[in-house]
Design an enzyme around this catalytic site. Structure first.
Site, PDB file in Angstrom:
ATOM      1  N   ARG A 139      -2.301  -2.899  -9.124  1.00 39.53           N
ATOM      2  CA  ARG A 139      -1.797  -2.380  -7.833  1.00 39.53           C
ATOM      3  C   ARG A 139      -1.973  -3.175  -6.610  1.00 39.53           C
ATOM      4  O   ARG A 139      -3.301  -3.598  -6.309  1.00 39.53           O
ATOM      5  CB  ARG A 139      -2.303  -0.856  -7.713  1.00 39.53           C
TER       6      ARG A 139
ATOM      7  N   HIS B  46       7.282   0.949  -8.757  1.00 47.76           N
ATOM      8  CA  HIS B  46       6.103   1.856  -9.557  1.00 47.76           C
ATOM      9  C   HIS B  46       6.920   2.330 -10.882  1.00 47.76           C
ATOM     10  O   HIS B  46       7.009   3.459 -11.197  1.00 47.76           O
ATOM     11  CB  HIS B  46       5.633   2.863  -8.628  1.00 47.76           C
TER      12      HIS B  46
ATOM     13  N   ARG C  56      -4.256   8.963  -9.691  1.00 49.81           N
ATOM     14  CA  ARG C  56      -3.515   9.272 -10.730  1.00 49.81           C
ATOM     15  C   ARG C  56      -3.273   7.947 -11.758  1.00 49.81           C
ATOM     16  O   ARG C  56      -3.664   7.868 -12.761  1.00 49.81           O
ATOM     17  CB  ARG C  56      -2.118   9.721 -10.716  1.00 49.81           C
ATOM     18  N   THR C  57      -2.843   6.954 -11.221  1.00 47.92           N
ATOM     19  CA  THR C  57      -2.221   5.626 -11.599  1.00 47.92           C
ATOM     20  C   THR C  57      -3.656   5.053 -12.459  1.00 47.92           C
ATOM     21  O   THR C  57      -3.628   4.733 -13.598  1.00 47.92           O
ATOM     22  CB  THR C  57      -1.631   4.878 -11.075  1.00 47.92           C
TER      23      THR C  57
ATOM     24  N   LYS D 263     -13.152 -13.068   0.008  1.00 45.76           N
ATOM     25  CA  LYS D 263     -13.595 -14.443   0.430  1.00 45.76           C
ATOM     26  C   LYS D 263     -12.407 -15.385   0.597  1.00 45.76           C
ATOM     27  O   LYS D 263     -12.676 -16.568   0.838  1.00 45.76           O
ATOM     28  CB  LYS D 263     -14.577 -14.948  -0.703  1.00 45.76           C
TER      29      LYS D 263
END
Ligand code: CP
Length: 301
Positions: free
Chosen positions: A99, A127, A48-49, A78
């Protein structure tokens, strides 16, 4: 507001402004972000986000560059630090939607970023854009926020949507929050202290049946499997609250059922057709709220 990191940044005035713009964007085509570029930098899975932010940017006329598994597919693999990645990405874009699996990652990113950073979920932290769309859903569906009684149900210990939503609810009047969780997954003291400070009434229980007939909003959440150290511990809690039609029949006539999604087994599919179930609409409202946020943040930059 330069960066969007946590719910505490907002007040009723700024929330109303976002909601008014979201309402407007639903009715009118707006391509004002033409020529702007958004990076969606996701170190944790999302449906969704990420998609709603990307769709929001494209609908506003902007463009998107993206990495969906930054832990593996960016130079983090890396050994590059988050800070160095953010500094570099700053050269390419006008906003970064981040995120990350670590609490506080968005805050760290914002310190080294000249372009706005939007917290799209930082581990068990916050959130905030989910909380804004949750609040927008409540306003759209119940036509009010002040005075509501809401049950926040499930894994309240690890749930970042619960944390961010509680902080936002603390800004409204005559709210009553019922925290419903199994023993061991209760809400954190940080949230309770914040609610005490803002004189928001709350009650903790492990019995959903006890309060089901009192609430205007049932906000169900999943048990956050990825936050447990081992599977056995998760399995102890899996399936502890399952909303079925029999439980729904005991709710107030005008009440609603929300869920940030994804759903695992905590709302049975038989409940989807109930007029009280607004969780898929909630995801749709998220698009409007995220369009409003991008427009506001990028315009100011
Ligand atoms: N509600 C939510 O954040 O969903 P995703 O993890 O799919 O983005």
């Amino acid at each position: 507001m330069k960066h969007l990191i946590e719910s505490q940044q907002f007040n009723q005035k700024s929330i109303n402004k976002i909601f008014a713009l979201a309402d407007k964007l639903e009715k009118k085509t707006d391509k004002s972000l033409k020529g702007k570029i958004m990076a969606s930098l996701f170190y944790e899975p999302s449906t969704r986000t990420r998609f709603s932010f990307e769709s929001a940017m494209l609908r506003l006329g902007g463009s998107v560059i993206t990495t969906e598994n930054a832990k593996e597919f960016s130079s983090a693999a890396k050994g590059e630090t988050l800070e160095d990645s953010i500094r570099v990405i700053n050269n390419y874009v006008d906003v970064i939607v981040l995120r990350h699996y670590e609490q506080g990652a968005s805050q760290r990113a914002s310190v080294v970023s000249d372009v706005p950073v939007i917290n799209a979920g930082d581990g068990p932290g916050q959130h905030p854009t989910q909380a804004l769309l949750d609040l927008y859903t409540i306003k759209r569906e119940l036509n009010k926020i002040d005075g509501i009684q809401i049950a926040l149900v499930g894994d309240l210990k690890h749930g970042r949507t619960i944390r961010s939503l509680s902080y936002l609810l603390g800004k409204y009047k005559n709210i009553k929050i019922y925290f419903v969780s199994p023993l061991g997954l209760g809400v954190g003291t940080d949230i309770k202290e914040y609610l005490d400070k803002h004189k928001i009434s709350y009650y903790e229980t492990d019995l959903l049946e006890e309060i089901i007939s009192k609430i205007d909003v049932l906000y169900q959440t999943r048990i956050q499997k990825e936050r447990f150290k081992d599977e056995q511990e998760y399995l102890k809690f899996k399936g502890c609250y399952q909303i079925d039609l029999s439980l729904v029949s005991r709710m107030k006539a005008k009440s609603i059922i929300m869920h940030p999604l994804p759903r695992i087994d905590e709302i049975l599919m038989e409940v989807d057709s109930s007029p009280k179930s607004v969780y898929f609409k909630q995801a749709k409202y998220g698009l409007l709220v995220r369009m409003a946020l991008l427009k506001m943040l990028i315009k100011k930059h």
